[in-house]
Design an enzyme around this catalytic site. Structure first.
Site, mmCIF file in Angstrom:
data_model
loop_
_atom_site.group_PDB
_atom_site.id
_atom_site.type_symbol
_atom_site.label_atom_id
_atom_site.label_comp_id
_atom_site.label_asym_id
_atom_site.label_seq_id
_atom_site.Cartn_x
_atom_site.Cartn_y
_atom_site.Cartn_z
ATOM 1 N N GLU A 149 146.887 5.118 19.176
ATOM 2 C CA GLU A 149 147.327 3.580 17.989
ATOM 3 C C GLU A 149 148.561 3.163 18.747
ATOM 4 O OE1 GLU A 149 148.439 4.697 14.090
ATOM 5 O OE2 GLU A 149 146.784 6.001 13.794
ATOM 6 N N LYS A 180 151.866 1.636 19.080
ATOM 7 C CA LYS A 180 153.284 1.949 18.571
ATOM 8 C C LYS A 180 153.531 0.551 18.417
ATOM 9 C CE LYS A 180 157.324 5.215 18.725
ATOM 10 N NZ LYS A 180 158.180 4.828 18.372
ATOM 11 N N ASP A 214 157.082 -2.027 17.011
ATOM 12 C CA ASP A 214 158.607 -1.717 17.118
ATOM 13 C C ASP A 214 158.573 -2.459 16.041
ATOM 14 O OD1 ASP A 214 160.873 -1.102 18.169
ATOM 15 O OD2 ASP A 214 161.097 -2.320 20.038
ATOM 16 N N TYR A 265 149.660 2.563 8.792
ATOM 17 C CA TYR A 265 148.851 3.763 9.727
ATOM 18 C C TYR A 265 149.355 5.706 9.064
ATOM 19 C CZ TYR A 265 154.231 4.591 10.983
ATOM 20 O OH TYR A 265 155.483 3.900 10.990
ATOM 21 N N LYS A 325 156.077 6.756 25.784
ATOM 22 C CA LYS A 325 156.580 5.218 25.272
ATOM 23 C C LYS A 325 156.120 4.104 26.874
ATOM 24 C CE LYS A 325 159.509 5.161 23.481
ATOM 25 N NZ LYS A 325 160.689 4.647 22.111
ATOM 26 N N CYS A 336 184.676 -28.231 23.080
ATOM 27 C CA CYS A 336 183.945 -27.986 23.063
ATOM 28 C C CYS A 336 183.329 -28.744 24.221
ATOM 29 C CB CYS A 336 183.795 -29.126 21.922
ATOM 30 S SG CYS A 336 181.648 -29.400 21.397
ATOM 31 N N CYS A 373 181.901 -33.099 23.207
ATOM 32 C CA CYS A 373 182.687 -34.260 23.276
ATOM 33 C C CYS A 373 184.693 -33.859 23.165
ATOM 34 C CB CYS A 373 182.936 -33.711 20.984
ATOM 35 S SG CYS A 373 183.346 -32.741 20.055
ATOM 36 N N CYS A 398 182.816 -25.697 17.107
ATOM 37 C CA CYS A 398 183.127 -27.014 17.242
ATOM 38 C C CYS A 398 183.744 -27.704 16.081
ATOM 39 C CB CYS A 398 182.645 -28.367 18.473
ATOM 40 S SG CYS A 398 182.817 -29.490 17.736
ATOM 41 N N CYS A 423 179.914 -34.662 16.659
ATOM 42 C CA CYS A 423 180.183 -34.012 17.741
ATOM 43 C C CYS A 423 178.505 -34.924 18.400
ATOM 44 C CB CYS A 423 180.460 -32.838 17.815
ATOM 45 S SG CYS A 423 179.818 -31.775 19.200
HETATM 46 S S1 IVH Z 1 153.075 7.996 12.989
HETATM 47 C C1 IVH Z 1 153.836 11.767 12.860
HETATM 48 N N1 IVH Z 1 151.901 5.820 13.905
HETATM 49 O O1 IVH Z 1 157.124 5.550 15.335
HETATM 50 C C2 IVH Z 1 153.812 10.454 12.122
HETATM 51 N N2 IVH Z 1 153.984 6.130 14.273
HETATM 52 O O2 IVH Z 1 158.381 7.851 16.309
HETATM 53 C C3 IVH Z 1 155.198 10.111 12.174
HETATM 54 N N3 IVH Z 1 155.792 4.264 14.177
HETATM 55 O O3 IVH Z 1 159.432 6.262 12.248
HETATM 56 C C4 IVH Z 1 154.067 8.101 11.991
HETATM 57 N N4 IVH Z 1 153.608 2.943 14.765
HETATM 58 O O4 IVH Z 1 158.218 3.937 12.711
HETATM 59 C C5 IVH Z 1 152.970 6.769 13.476
HETATM 60 N N5 IVH Z 1 151.236 3.971 14.827
HETATM 61 C C6 IVH Z 1 151.725 5.070 14.163
HETATM 62 C C7 IVH Z 1 153.051 4.128 14.682
HETATM 63 C C8 IVH Z 1 154.735 4.660 14.028
HETATM 64 C C9 IVH Z 1 155.297 2.893 14.612
HETATM 65 C C10 IVH Z 1 157.114 4.472 14.409
HETATM 66 C C11 IVH Z 1 157.378 4.668 12.996
HETATM 67 C C12 IVH Z 1 157.718 5.905 13.067
HETATM 68 C C13 IVH Z 1 158.167 6.075 15.112
HETATM 69 C C14 IVH Z 1 158.632 7.520 15.009
#
Ligand code: IVH
Length: 680
Positions: free
Chosen positions: A114, A116, A118, A231, A319, A413, A416, A431, A437
């Protein structure tokens, strides 16, 4: 279309839930914004005139709670885990090898991959299909109760759908875990809005999501474009789930948004190539992903692998490399915002970061530059956090040659020439030449004519700049005094364009009061707060005259917003502007709500505490619709005090003065809503 109000309310709720579902879960909207708003408005209207039909999981009740002083801490029934990182393919292979080693040698292992996302992790508890609680991850053991704020997120269903199509039962209780995040485009728009309101921008989508969710005032969260992906599950009962893949399908069938890019593979080489593809495509995604999560699919195998400290051995985060580059900072320029806030901006030797050429980067504020000792001529590390303005992380000291120039914030500024001031308690310089201005004025005009405000087509940044430089306008009200002959001979303005422009300006006089309120650019007053103000007071003069206590009586308006509104209307130039707008013929009142009956005529009501079903706004509207009057304070003249949970001094005063105290049901009974009360 049903004619009976109860049937129509049910019909509208279903239609709105279906629309939310196609928008947030299927990612395939089937209503336009205008159609959606019309349904919601009709539902609100019906619920106001038939309060017995209200229910806390109605789509109109997303903004319910009042501002929290502090979020209550709560312990997760099962710890929320984190993930170990794999920084490259070699580390991913090592993780895989260990999984194979620890599991029974003959076992078939499948993986779910999946993106990840942010954002920030949260847990939602549903009981019998209803959302009852929502919490942040916190440290994994103890999080914060942010239920009221999570309820405002459109993608989080207040009510689960039936998982029937999958042949599985609805869990009697289930904790859904996932990520609250912000899309990149929404993030950019939010940052622009914040900057235009003189507030601080967020550095990246993650901070924006976290900062927006952890607002004390749910109303503010409601105005932020937050989204949700589910998730995982925490504790659950009443259903059996055997694998991650099945869980994702189950969550989706419950009407929760699940990322459509999740895949299941039995071959680990396929997992690797999926990750590689993603890495190269991350720029094209609507959201910010900082990697991929790889999970062993089978729950029995997950249990066998177990957890070390906080990291499960059955999952890993692959990552993506950070998107940074080093380039030379050639100059620092300063931009002036609508409220006069000055923001420093770095001009850079062009550099490609993650496929995009970057020439400018944010330097946030004066302190930021000072603390990092960023100098003109420095080689600096630049990071692209989202789809938006990249920012300077700091100088690369090793590359200094000695001719770099320390930079001082300008004392005047740049637009102005006024001496700039430091805002007390804030990192920003301003300002103070408010309203005069030219740079501020251009930004104000841009905001006033924007789509969420007076929506005047044909005026944008260029035209605003042109009108201000020509000396045609000194405030936004002067737009209404523009004359055709001023444009004659100006390049680009033919007779047709001039006519269209003046017509668009004229048409904007009919915009409702809430849009005008947005256009005034009062700090913290966005479309939701503006609509509340317009509905509550019905009249701009009443808003101008309102005391802070009057403003605080509106549910969803907290002390910070109330103070900002008060400050704005106290300023002489604001008052002057309002008189000019009045003279131009703008809408200062909202059309009054229709009178339902006269059963409360001559009676004065004071509302206090939280009612079980009606918001204070709704209760007030109901009283007024039946001819009653509202008051903020209890006196001998008060006919009734309507008290809910945590009623305070007003209740005590009512008892002392012998004023009758009733509850919500009592109020409804007074106006003849006897039948159906038990449905509330
Ligand atoms: S699983 C093992 N699935 O990543 C259970 N986490 O570094 C951990 N995150 O705290 C969570 N997408 O905030 C999981 N598809 C995904 C994710 C995900 C983002 C974040 C989540 C977690 C952090 C772990």
């Amino acid at each position: 279309m049903a004619t009976d109000p109860a049937d129509r309310v049910a019909e509208l709720r279903t239609a709105i839930r279906e629309a939310d579902y196609s928008y947030y879960v299927l990612d395939d909207p089937h209503l336009t914004d205008a159609e959606y708003d019309a349904l919601l408005r009709e539902l609100r209207r019906l619920e106001t005139s038939h309060p017995e039909l209200l229910s806390p999981d109605s789509p109109t009740q997303r903004i319910a709670g009042t501002p929290a002083g502090q979020f209550a801490k709560l312990r997760h029934p099962q710890p929320m885990l984190s993930l170990a990182n794999a920084m490259d393919v070699a580390e991913l292979r090592e993780w895989h090898a260990r999984v194979e080693r620890l599991l029974d040698a003959t076992a078939q292992v499948a993986f779910v991959v999946e993106p990840k996302i942010d954002g920030l992790a949260i847990a939602l508890t549903y009981q019998d299909g209803r959302l009852v609680r929502g919490a942040t991850r916190g440290d994994g053991e103890i999080g914060e109760d942010v239920t009221a704020n999570l309820r405002t997120i459109g993608g989080i269903p207040l009510h689960l759908r039936s998982p029937q199509p999958l042949g599985l039962p609805l869990a009697s209780s289930i904790e859904v875990r996932g990520e609250v995040y912000m899309r990149r485009a929404d993030f950019s728009a939010l940052n622009e809005r914040l900057a235009a309101a003189g507030e601080k921008r967020f550095a990246n989508t993650r901070n924006a999501a976290a900062g927006s969710l952890r607002q004390k005032d749910p109303q503010v969260t409601a105005e932020r474009p937050l989204r949700f992906f589910a998730y995982a599950v925490g504790p659950f009962s009443g259903v059996e789930l055997q694998s991650q893949w099945q869980t994702l399908h189950y969550l989706r069938s419950l009407g929760l948004p699940v990322n459509a890019d999740a895949r299941r593979y039995e071959d680990f080489e396929a997992v690797l190539s999926f990750c590689r593809d993603w890495m190269s495509q991350r720029e094209e995604l609507p959201f910010e992903a900082d990697g991929m999560v790889i999970k062993v699919d089978d729950f029995a195998q997950q249990r066998e692998l177990g957890v070390v400290q906080r990291d499960p051995r059955w999952a890993v985060a692959f990552k993506f490399p950070a998107r940074e580059a080093v380039t030379r900072l050639t100059a620092i320029t300063v931009n002036v915002g609508r409220t006069g806030v000055l923001t420093p901006n770095a001009e850079l030797d062009p550099v490609v970061i993650g496929g995009v050429t970057v020439r400018n980067a944010s330097l946030h504020n004066a302190d930021y530059i000072g603390e990092r000792d960023i100098r003109v001529g420095d080689y600096v590390t630049v990071k692209r956090a989202g789809d938006v303005i990249p920012y300077v992380v700091g100088p690369v000291i090793a590359l200094r040659r000695g001719d770099e120039q320390p930079w001082n914030f300008p004392s005047h500024c740049p637009a102005c020439g006024t001496l700039v001031e430091r805002v007390e308690g804030e990192a920003a310089w301003r300002c103070p030449n408010f309203g005069i201005c030219p740079a501020q004025l251009v930004r104000k005009v841009e905001h006033f004519v924007s789509r969420g405000a007076m929506d005047i087509a044909g005026i944008g940044e260029r035209q605003a700049d042109q009108f201000v430089s020509a000396g045609w306008i000194n405030d936004v009200a002067d737009l209404y005094s523009l004359k055709a002959d001023q444009f004659v001979g100006v390049e680009g303005y033919g007779p047709k364009r001039i006519a269209n422009l003046l017509e668009a300006i004229d048409a904007s006089k009919q915009r409702p009061l809430d849009r005008l309120l947005v256009g005034l650019g009062i700090r913290f007053v966005g479309s939701v707060a503006a609509a509340d103000l317009a509905r509550h007071f019905g009249d701009l003069d009443a808003i101008v005259a309102a005391s802070e206590a009057d403003l605080l009586a509106i549910e969803g308006i907290g002390p910070v917003v109330a103070a900002a509104i008060g400050n704005f209307f106290q300023r002489t130039e604001s008052r002057h502007l309002i008189e000019k707008l009045r003279a131009a013929g703008l809408q200062f009142t909202t059309s009054p709500a229709p009178r339902t009956s006269d059963s409360l005529t001559g009676q004065i009501f004071v509302l206090t505490g939280t009612l079980p079903n009606l918001t204070r706004e709704q209760a007030g509207a109901l009283i007024q619709a039946h001819g009653g009057k509202l008051s903020e304070s209890v006196s001998k003249r008060t006919s009734y005090v309507v008290a809910g949970v945590s009623a305070g001094s007003k209740l005590a005063r009512a008892t002392a003065l012998g004023v009758p105290v009733i509850d919500e049901a009592g109020l409804l009974a007074l106006i003849g809503h006897r039948p159906g009360l038990e449905q509330l």
